[in-house]
Design a protein around this motif. Structure first.
Motif, PDB file in Angstrom:
ATOM      1  N   VAL A 268     -10.163  -6.673   0.151  1.00 52.53           N
ATOM      2  CA  VAL A 268      -9.128  -5.653  -0.038  1.00 52.53           C
ATOM      3  C   VAL A 268      -9.811  -4.291  -0.100  1.00 52.53           C
ATOM      4  N   GLU A 269      -9.429  -3.426   0.807  1.00 48.92           N
ATOM      5  CA  GLU A 269     -10.042  -2.102   0.852  1.00 48.92           C
ATOM      6  C   GLU A 269      -9.472  -1.212  -0.257  1.00 48.92           C
ATOM      7  N   VAL A 271      -8.315   2.196  -2.178  1.00 47.04           N
ATOM      8  CA  VAL A 271      -7.722   3.450  -1.702  1.00 47.04           C
ATOM      9  C   VAL A 271      -8.451   4.606  -2.379  1.00 47.04           C
ATOM     10  N   GLN A 282      -3.285   3.609  -6.591  1.00 43.75           N
ATOM     11  CA  GLN A 282      -3.052   3.095  -5.246  1.00 43.75           C
ATOM     12  C   GLN A 282      -3.865   1.831  -4.963  1.00 43.75           C
ATOM     13  N   THR A 283      -5.048   1.743  -5.555  1.00 41.68           N
ATOM     14  CA  THR A 283      -5.846   0.527  -5.379  1.00 41.68           C
ATOM     15  C   THR A 283      -5.180  -0.658  -6.065  1.00 41.68           C
ATOM     16  N   GLN A 285      -2.027  -0.874  -6.519  1.00 41.20           N
ATOM     17  CA  GLN A 285      -0.855  -1.173  -5.701  1.00 41.20           C
ATOM     18  C   GLN A 285      -1.234  -2.091  -4.536  1.00 41.20           C
ATOM     19  N   ALA A 286      -2.384  -1.826  -3.919  1.00 38.58           N
ATOM     20  CA  ALA A 286      -2.843  -2.673  -2.815  1.00 38.58           C
ATOM     21  C   ALA A 286      -3.067  -4.108  -3.290  1.00 38.58           C
ATOM     22  N   ILE A 287      -3.653  -4.263  -4.468  1.00 31.08           N
ATOM     23  CA  ILE A 287      -3.903  -5.589  -5.033  1.00 31.08           C
ATOM     24  C   ILE A 287      -2.577  -6.265  -5.381  1.00 31.08           C
ATOM     25  N   SER A 289       0.275  -5.826  -4.017  1.00 34.26           N
ATOM     26  CA  SER A 289       0.955  -6.215  -2.773  1.00 34.26           C
ATOM     27  C   SER A 289       0.420  -7.540  -2.237  1.00 34.26           C
ATOM     28  N   VAL A 290      -0.891  -7.781  -2.393  1.00 32.43           N
ATOM     29  CA  VAL A 290      -1.458  -9.072  -1.986  1.00 32.43           C
ATOM     30  C   VAL A 290      -0.849 -10.184  -2.832  1.00 32.43           C
TER      31      VAL A 290
END
Length: 310
Positions: A268-269, A271, A282-283, A285-287, A289-290
């Motif tokens: 996971v990249e 942010v 935002q990071t 949020q990315a996690i 979402s996974v």
């Protein structure tokens, strides 16, 4: 007089809580130790049926139903109840499997078709990368499938990992639970004020650090989960600000015939903000979402029974 009454009531409440915790602890010890004398698969079947019967009688049933209706407005009432039944079944099976943590993980790379654990080729590749790379990684998991097994898998396959965990309220229950976890789970870090420091120290030592990220965190940061705002624990992203390293997700989901599939997500990249620094919100949020994607795939295996949105 009023102050004396208030103090007396407080003492009674404290005494009742102590007694209650002691009873819960004693019951937990009896259940876990007794379960070890029985066949793990038959015990899992039995507890799965038991929780499907008992679970709907609890207040958590209403919490779970409300969560599911909000998350899946397109699903019929019958579909919601079917998912809820699966949630209770998964929880009962997890309890039975916890008593046998030291020998649930059965995977033989030479005979994968005969193993209880299925591991896809891509997960084998990602795990080898994790184990052989020089830098540590941050690993996130969720309360899906059997969420105790990822830590067992790491230890079983030689991955040096430190796992953040939450102690039960009952001290006596905590003792036996920690004893069982310590058998096959590597380094355990109890949640608390000093946990982030211990996690950062583990990363600096080269250990991979893992934690569950899918529960409501009162002092957390805002993320969107199933289209609704909630709060997530920012610890993982804050650690990344201190020690930059790869981020992966891991899950162990149930398959038919008492089997499991273990999967590691693609990296996971994180942010970054305009200055190039890790954007914590935002990071996370990315996690998140996974994790949402995992749950959409296996909604009956996630723990819908807690108040994720408040």
């Amino acid at each position: 007089m009023r102050s004396l009454l208030l103090r007396a009531r407080a003492k009674i409440r404290d005494a009742a809580k102590t007694i209650g915790d002691g009873m819960v602890g004693a019951a937990t010890i009896i259940l876990l130790r007794t379960a070890r004398y029985f066949d793990p698969i038959k015990t899992a079947d039995f507890l799965g049926r038991a929780t499907r019967l008992i679970g709907p009688l609890t207040r958590e049933q209403k919490i779970g139903r409300a969560n599911l209706v909000a998350a899946f407005p397109e699903k019929s009432p019958e579909e919601i109840e079917t998912i809820l039944s699966g949630v209770w079944d998964n929880l009962g099976r997890l309890g039975a499997e916890f008593a046998h943590l030291d020998h649930v993980w059965e995977h033989d790379p030479a005979f994968p078709e005969k193993s209880r654990i299925e591991i896809p080729p891509r997960t084998h590749e990602l795990f080898a990368k994790l184990r052989l790379q020089e830098k540590p990684a941050l690993v996130f998991a969720a309360h899906i499938g059997n969420w105790e097994l990822p830590a067992v898998a790491a230890a079983a396959h030689g991955l040096d990992a430190a796992i953040l965990f939450r102690r039960p309220n009952s001290a006596s229950a905590n003792r036996i639970i920690e004893e069982m976890r310590a058998v096959k789970m590597g380094t355990l870090i109890p949640a608390g004020r000093d946990a982030p420091l211990k996690m950062a120290e583990a990363l600096r030592k080269g250990q991979h650090v893992a934690m569950l990220v899918d529960q409501y965190f009162t002092n957390g940061i805002e993320v969107t989960f199933f289209g609704r705002k909630t709060k997530a624990n920012p610890t993982l992203a804050r650690l990344l600000r201190q020690i930059e390293c790869p981020i992966y997700g891991v899950r162990v989901v149930r398959l038919p015939n008492h089997r499991f599939r273990a999967e590691i997500s693609e990296e996971v990249e994180p942010v970054r903000n305009a200055s190039g620094q890790i954007d914590v919100q935002q990071t996370m949020q990315a996690i998140t979402s996974v994790v949402e994607g995992w749950i959409r795939e296996y909604p009956d295996q996630w723990l819908w029974l807690h108040r994720r949105w408040r």
